[in-house]
Design an enzyme around this catalytic site. Structure first.
Site, short mmCIF file in Angstrom:
data_model
loop_
_atom_site.label_atom_id
_atom_site.label_comp_id
_atom_site.label_asym_id
_atom_site.label_seq_id
_atom_site.Cartn_x
_atom_site.Cartn_y
_atom_site.Cartn_z
N LYS A 1 70.38 -48.84 58.62
CA LYS A 1 69.27 -49.77 58.44
C LYS A 1 68.80 -49.70 57.00
O LYS A 1 68.30 -48.69 56.53
CB LYS A 1 68.09 -49.45 59.36
CG LYS A 1 67.02 -50.56 59.33
CD LYS A 1 65.66 -50.10 59.73
CE LYS A 1 64.93 -49.36 58.65
NZ LYS A 1 64.55 -50.24 57.49
N SER B 1 59.36 -41.86 52.91
CA SER B 1 58.08 -41.21 52.69
C SER B 1 57.83 -40.10 53.71
O SER B 1 58.36 -40.12 54.83
CB SER B 1 56.95 -42.24 52.78
OG SER B 1 56.76 -42.66 54.13
N THR B 2 56.99 -39.17 53.31
CA THR B 2 56.63 -38.08 54.22
C THR B 2 55.88 -38.62 55.44
O THR B 2 56.09 -38.14 56.56
CB THR B 2 55.78 -37.04 53.47
OG1 THR B 2 56.61 -36.42 52.48
CG2 THR B 2 55.25 -35.98 54.42
N GLU C 1 64.80 -36.40 54.55
CA GLU C 1 64.65 -36.17 53.11
C GLU C 1 63.46 -36.99 52.67
O GLU C 1 63.52 -38.22 52.63
CB GLU C 1 65.93 -36.58 52.37
CG GLU C 1 66.01 -36.01 50.96
CD GLU C 1 65.34 -36.91 49.94
OE1 GLU C 1 64.17 -36.61 49.55
OE2 GLU C 1 65.94 -37.90 49.53
N CYS D 1 62.32 -39.54 44.23
CA CYS D 1 61.62 -38.50 44.99
C CYS D 1 61.61 -37.15 44.29
O CYS D 1 60.68 -36.37 44.46
CB CYS D 1 62.23 -38.38 46.38
SG CYS D 1 64.00 -38.02 46.37
N GLU E 1 52.16 -38.04 45.93
CA GLU E 1 53.32 -38.70 45.34
C GLU E 1 52.96 -40.12 44.94
O GLU E 1 52.60 -40.95 45.78
CB GLU E 1 54.49 -38.72 46.33
CG GLU E 1 55.76 -39.29 45.73
CD GLU E 1 56.95 -39.20 46.66
OE1 GLU E 1 58.04 -38.85 46.19
OE2 GLU E 1 56.79 -39.49 47.86
#
Length: 478
Positions: A172, A225-226, A246, A280, A379
């Protein structure tokens, strides 16, 4: 150049149920129509991957390696056009895109094609009552979800080892980079990858959530993203489904008091600003020794002032636009937060006046940042540096570790052994000494809020195996 809204399922292209425009980052103008996958699109992709799994996982490693080598050759043929397409989609400078989106994916596919032929599928371990055959088997149908910042490279992180291991995949892509994902489909078709082994869709968070929870998926691998990673981890935990995550980072560049600042600034041009700050693993917190603080600030200001901001298709450009107006506004919001703090703006801090179109933000540096400030802890994902002063190596290490993230980092020193000892003390997944370059033969990933699991290297291949132990009585040669 592919500009139509299509998906690739069961070895065939077909029109997507829904579309979403893809916008060129440097101009804000429409680039093409991307797919926006519906639930039925995802169901079809997973069903095709499930149907193809038995045959693909039963093929020999040598056979899969041959198919993947042909796949890599087909990617190579398209490398120049792919690099340009991604640059237009997300603003990545062409000087970087030629490697990251052009050459790298094919090189990584070749690496895993070779590695699978060197990997023992079964090994025999003697035991007290006989022996055990430890067998590696493909984990199954893989949902691979990739972001927009390095769409080709990060897709290859997942596709190459998964396909080598004998898994089938539903990839995706992000809606911002829906067009370039179909290059993998074109290459798979040319290389003779069996129908259903690789299926490609694009879509936003809803499509991703549906795919992650799909009952036909055996493993999820996600880069992003986290916040999204936490949601995916919760779903996979409930389903007891293997997952590799990740996620984000807020990595520190530790400049030791003996650093050569010319070397350091040359390295930080990429370690802190690569891909317009949309990376990142960036060293986006600069920890500077008080004994050389003014000198470091002057060097940083000069380095940033020498960066060329402009058309990402021009190979002389260092900083291109951000991927979207939404991302630009997010980054500008963080800059305003920095201006409202006690930090001091040294450079940038706004949209460049000579870039009236597209989603540009000037490379920005804040000095005198407290490590607890938002711009030092969150971030930003844009060209913004936060400089934090410190006294002594121990405080530098403590500041570097004072973060919820742990993805990367750098240490800069004329003494490699001293820098390496500092690197060993930083709690993170990867660290560069006087540089930062990913090595695809070594594991990459994070700790803490930066993720779970590892990609690249032999460890990246192992992530797509399930281990089976077959216990047998008697000598191993029976």
């Amino acid at each position: 150049m592919t500009t139509q809204a299509r998906i690739f399922v069961d070895g065939r292209f077909r029109a997507a149920d829904h579309t979403q425009p893809v916008v060129e980052a440097a101009t804000g103008e429409p680039l093409g129509d991307g797919a926006s996958a519906s639930e039925s699109d995802i169901d079809a992709g997973v069903a095709a991957a499930r149907a193809a799994l038995t045959h693909w996982q039963s093929t020999s490693p040598d056979h899969r390696a041959a198919v993947l080598t042909a796949f890599a050759a087909a990617l190579d043929e398209r490398a120049r056009g792919t690099a340009e397409l991604v640059t237009r989609e997300n603003g990545m400078p062409m000087s970087l895109s030629r490697g990251a989106n052009g050459r790298f994916p094919a090189a990584l596919v070749r690496y895993y094609a070779q590695l699978i032929t060197e990997t023992a599928i079964e090994e025999i371990r003697p035991s007290m009552i006989g022996h055990t055959i430890v067998r590696r088997e493909a984990v199954g149908v893989v949902a691979a979800i990739v972001p927009w910042n390095y769409p080709q490279a990060l897709a290859a992180f997942k596709l190459a080892p998964a396909l080598a291991a004998g898994c089938t995949v539903v990839l995706k892509a992000a809606p911002e980079t829906a067009l370039d994902a179909l290059v993998f489909a074109e290459a798979a078709e040319q290389a003779g990858l069996p129908p259903g082994v690789l299926n490609i869709i694009a879509g936003g968070p809803q499509a991703g959530a549906y795919l992650v929870a799909h009952p036909g998926v055996d493993k999820v691998t996600f880069t992003g993203s986290t916040a999204a990673g936490r949601n995916i981890g919760e779903v996979c935990g409930r389903l007891l489904r293997p997952v590799t995550l990740e996620l984000g980072g807020k990595s520190a560049a530790i400049i030791l008091d003996d650093a050569d600042l010319d070397v350091t600034m040359k390295g930080l041009r990429t370690a802190s600003f690569v891909n317009n700050g949309q990376t990142c693993h960036l060293s986006s917190r600069v920890l500077a020794p008080r004994s050389r603080y003014r000198e470091v600030l002057e060097a940083l200001t000069a380095m940033v002032g020498g960066l060329t901001v402009g058309d990402p298709l021009d190979t002389s450009t260092d900083i291109g636009p951000l991927v979207s107006s939404r991302q630009r506004d997010r980054v500008l919001g963080y800059i305003e937060a920095g201006k409202s703090s006690a930090a001091r703006l040294l450079a940038g801090g706004s949209v460049p006046g000579d870039q009236p179109r597209g989603w540009f933000v000037s490379p920005t540096v804040f000095a005198d940042v407290d490590n607890s400030d938002r711009i030092a802890q969150e971030e930003i994902f844009g060209p913004v540096l936060a400089v934090v002063p410190y006294d002594g190596d121990d405080e530098a290490i403590a500041l570097a570790n004072d973060s919820e993230f742990g993805l990367a980092g750098t240490v800069w020193s004329t003494d490699d052994e001293r820098a390496t000892e500092v690197a060993r003390a930083v709690r993170t997944g990867t660290v560069g000494v006087n540089d930062y370059q990913l090595d695809f033969r070594a594991p990459f990933g994070g700790v803490k809020a930066s993720g779970i699991g590892r990609e690249l290297g032999p460890e990246g291949l192992e992530a797509f195996f399930s281990l089976k132990s077959i216990y047998r009585v008697g000598p191993a040669d029976n």
